[in-house]
Write an enzyme that holds these catalytic residues in place. Structure first.
Site, PDB file in Angstrom:
ATOM      1  N   ASP A  48      -1.773  -3.050   7.021  1.00  0.00           N
ATOM      2  CA  ASP A  48      -0.554  -3.345   5.770  1.00  0.00           C
ATOM      3  C   ASP A  48       0.436  -2.658   5.921  1.00  0.00           C
ATOM      4  O   ASP A  48       1.203  -1.859   5.018  1.00  0.00           O
ATOM      5  CB  ASP A  48      -1.265  -2.789   4.130  1.00  0.00           C
ATOM      6  CG  ASP A  48      -2.596  -3.325   4.091  1.00  0.00           C
ATOM      7  OD1 ASP A  48      -3.162  -4.200   4.526  1.00  0.00           O
ATOM      8  OD2 ASP A  48      -3.429  -2.451   3.477  1.00  0.00           O
ATOM      9  N   GLU A 107      -2.463 -12.502  -1.087  1.00  0.00           N
ATOM     10  CA  GLU A 107      -1.964 -11.068  -1.341  1.00  0.00           C
ATOM     11  C   GLU A 107      -0.874 -10.916  -0.257  1.00  0.00           C
ATOM     12  O   GLU A 107      -0.331 -11.685   0.263  1.00  0.00           O
ATOM     13  CB  GLU A 107      -3.319 -10.141  -0.936  1.00  0.00           C
ATOM     14  CG  GLU A 107      -3.835 -10.164   0.197  1.00  0.00           C
ATOM     15  CD  GLU A 107      -4.891  -9.342   0.384  1.00  0.00           C
ATOM     16  OE1 GLU A 107      -5.514  -9.076  -0.562  1.00  0.00           O
ATOM     17  OE2 GLU A 107      -5.449  -9.209   1.668  1.00  0.00           O
TER      18      GLU A 107
END
Length: 308
Positions: free
Chosen positions: A21, A191
């Site tokens: 991420d 997401e």
């Protein structure tokens, strides 16, 4: 001077260890990466950062923020986003992986005077601690619009919200219709939202598929406002069965002086089965003459050395 064959490259993964991420940023003369420490949720209790002057040699800044500084966070600290404002650095993060409004956690804010921290809790509580429009409060990105307004764009569970941040980042400002959160979820969204501007257009990007699987990928849309409507253009980052699987949850940075664009993302090396065995990588990002993003080719080479 280097010949073409001698130009050093970053290699991929760009940093050692399991990190995911990644949020990429440029502050002054350095590139920065702020990733999730990829391990079991109970061990995801801190953030490391990485800096480089040339994209090739990276310095590790250990534990720039951890749960000792965030008393309400106990695990699953995810996907930091960072903004420099008024000589301070604001690190937005998710913690606790809340599954309902009955649990405590969500999106928090930390602050420091330097990009390497140390960061401390800015609010003493989450900034967003509830589900709005079905969006789990995770995977936040902070976007500064051309008029100076800062927006927070976030959401898991296949819903994405946008909200106006107060100028001091202490809360959310209502829109003109009195709502706090507007849903901007495009088709296929799961997401990991990200937004940037190029040639007066808003590029909205997100991750699709399951984060533990090989189909994890990145798609995008283009609009005239940060609110869309965002019509999905297509995927630009996905697995390459010869290199890695599960390529997703990315960020983009722009070396404006040289007009070079980069995508920083994570992927799962071939043969790795554990969900959290994810490695952070970088590739150059290219556009066609109509402004569409060209599909990204995964590599072990990475990108050439470039100073800011």
């Amino acid at each position: 001077m280097y010949s073409i064959a001698q130009i050093p490259t970053s290699g991929n993964p760009i940093i050692k260890g399991w990190y995911a991420d990644p949020e990429a940023a440029i502050f002054k003369d350095r590139y920065w990466i702020y990733p999730t420490y990829s391990d079991k949720y109970e061990k995801q209790v801190f953030f490391d950062a990485f800096s480089s002057k040339n994209l090739v040699q990276w310095k590790t800044h250990h534990k720039i923020l951890d749960t000792a500084a965030i008393k309400w966070a106990r695990r699953a600290m995810w996907a930091p986003a960072i903004v420099q404002k008024d000589k301070q650095y604001f690190l937005f993060f998710a913690a606790n992986d809340i599954q309902s409004n009955n649990e405590y956690g969500g999106i928090g804010v930390a602050v420091a005077n330097k990009p390497e921290g140390p960061f401390k809790d800015y609010l003493g509580k989450p900034l967003i601690d509830k589900f709005y429009n079905g969006a789990q409060p995770i995977d936040q990105f902070v976007f500064k619009d051309t008029n100076g307004q800062y927006y927070i764009i976030y959401g898991g569970w296949q819903h994405c919200n946008i909200a106006k941040l107060k100028n001091d980042f202490t809360g959310i400002v209502p829109f003109s219709d009195s709502t706090l959160f507007k849903e901007i979820t495009p088709k296929g969204y799961v997401e990991g939202p990200f937004m940037f501007m190029r040639n007066n257009k808003y590029y909205f990007m997100w991750s699709e598929g399951g984060w533990t699987g090989p189909d994890y990928s990145v798609a995008y849309a283009i609009a005239d406002t940060p609110f869309g409507p965002f019509e999905r253009v297509g995927k630009i980052l996905q697995q390459d069965s010869a290199i890695a699987t599960g390529a997703g949850h990315h960020s983009v940075m722009h070396n404006a002086k040289k007009d070079l664009w980069y995508i920083v993302y994570h992927r799962r090396p071939l043969g790795e089965k554990a969900a959290n065995n994810r490695a952070t990588c970088i590739e150059q990002l290219f556009f066609d003459d109509k402004g569409f993003i060209l599909p990204v080719k995964l590599s072990f080479t990475g990108v050439p050395a470039v100073k800011i």
